[in-house]
Scaffold this active site. Structure first.
Site, PDB file in Angstrom:
ATOM      1  N   ASP A 186       1.324 -87.127-115.445  1.00  8.98           N
ATOM      2  CA  ASP A 186       0.376 -86.193-114.836  1.00  8.98           C
ATOM      3  C   ASP A 186      -0.510 -86.906-113.811  1.00  8.98           C
ATOM      4  OD1 ASP A 186      -0.903 -83.818-114.396  1.00  8.98           O
ATOM      5  OD2 ASP A 186      -2.065 -83.846-116.253  1.00  8.98           O
ATOM      6  N   ASN A 229       6.420 -74.962-114.745  1.00  8.43           N
ATOM      7  CA  ASN A 229       6.225 -75.437-113.361  1.00  8.43           C
ATOM      8  C   ASN A 229       6.822 -74.493-112.307  1.00  8.43           C
ATOM      9  OD1 ASN A 229       6.477 -78.990-114.207  1.00  8.43           O
ATOM     10  ND2 ASN A 229       4.649 -77.723-113.966  1.00  8.43           N
TER      11      ASN A 229
END
Ligand code: FPP
Length: 250
Positions: A26, A74
């Site tokens: 991330d 996503n």
């Protein structure tokens, strides 16, 4: 106990290297923003770091390194970013395949590849095929992966087998359920020993929910493109100092 002294003066014991490390990579977007660059520049730098960290992990004796490269959630990002992320495997294997081969690394993928654009799917399948005789670390891309989807699909597979009289309800136990999850291809290493999440967020974001029941977790306040091989050594050292009891007393 064999101890190896790493560059950053950390002594790792060779007999307690986590077999399966999973990483939530991330912070690419924030890395780019800090530099006044578009978000995708962060993903590109993150992709380069995948190679660096994979090679270090393989040298340290990790057996499986699973990287959360694209989640089922996503798809909800802007299409330009989704398209860029879908092209990353094409870039990655195009550039780094020789180094993966040199390091005897075997590529795997865990995810619903049927829903990934054909060109991307084909390049991933080709990489899996080209590295299938390598005997070193498995570099496992979690691509179009979601923990809940994994559990739901496993449930459907089991129900179908019951409907087809291949199984009865009492056959369902943890081992059978695990075998029906996407991580079954990892055989004895399906459950991560260590999860590392970069960027300071402290959640697991629908990653390997079943598989992480007893995983040790480390959350690092470092953006993924800045996460270094030394950080990996430090995190393995932290793992080696954890007391894993699996619900028991010792
Ligand atoms: C999360 O950061 C990261 C991703 C959704 C993509 C991760 C992908 C890579 C690091 C490259 C993968 C490489 C291959 C070969 C497939 P974010 O964008 O959410 O960062 P932010 O929270 O700072 O916005």
């Amino acid at each position: 106990m064999t101890q190896i002294l790493e560059d950053n003066n950390i002594k790792l014991s060779q007999d307690n290297i986590p077999s399966h490390i999973a990483v939530i990579m991330d912070g690419n977007g924030r890395w780019a923003k800090k530099r006044g660059l578009p978000r995708v520049a962060g993903h590109k730098e993150g992709m380069n770091n995948v190679k660096t960290i994979a090679i270090k992990a393989s040298k340290l004796g990790v057996k499986v390194l699973t990287l959360y490269a694209f989640s089922t959630e996503n798809w909800g990002r802007p299409s330009t970013e989704v398209n860029f992320l879908m092209k990353l495997p094409i870039d990655f294997f195009g550039v780094f395949m020789p180094e993966l081969m040199q390091n005897n690394i075997r590529v795997f993928a865990t995810g619903i590849l049927d829903d990934v654009p054909e060109k991307t799917r084909n390049i991933i399948i080709k990489a899996i095929d080209e590295t299938k005789n390598n005997t070193g670390m498995i570099l496992n891309f979690a691509f179009n992966y979601g923990g809940r989807a994994d559990i739901l699909e496993a449930t459907k597979r089991i129900v179908k087998k019951i409907q087809n009289d291949e199984l009865v309800i009492d056959d369902i136990d943890e081992s059978l359920f695990s075998k029906n999850l996407l991580t079954n291809t990892l055989k004895g290493f399906s459950d991560p020993d260590l999860l590392i999440r970069t960027s300071g967020e402290t959640r697991i974001s629908n990653f390997m929910l079943w598989q992480m029941a007893y995983t040790e977790m480390i959350f690092e306040d470092i953006l993924w493109p800045d996460y270094s091989p030394e950080n990996l050594v430090e995190d393995i050292y932290k793992f080696q100092n954890r007391d894993r009891r699996f619900g028991k007393l010792n």
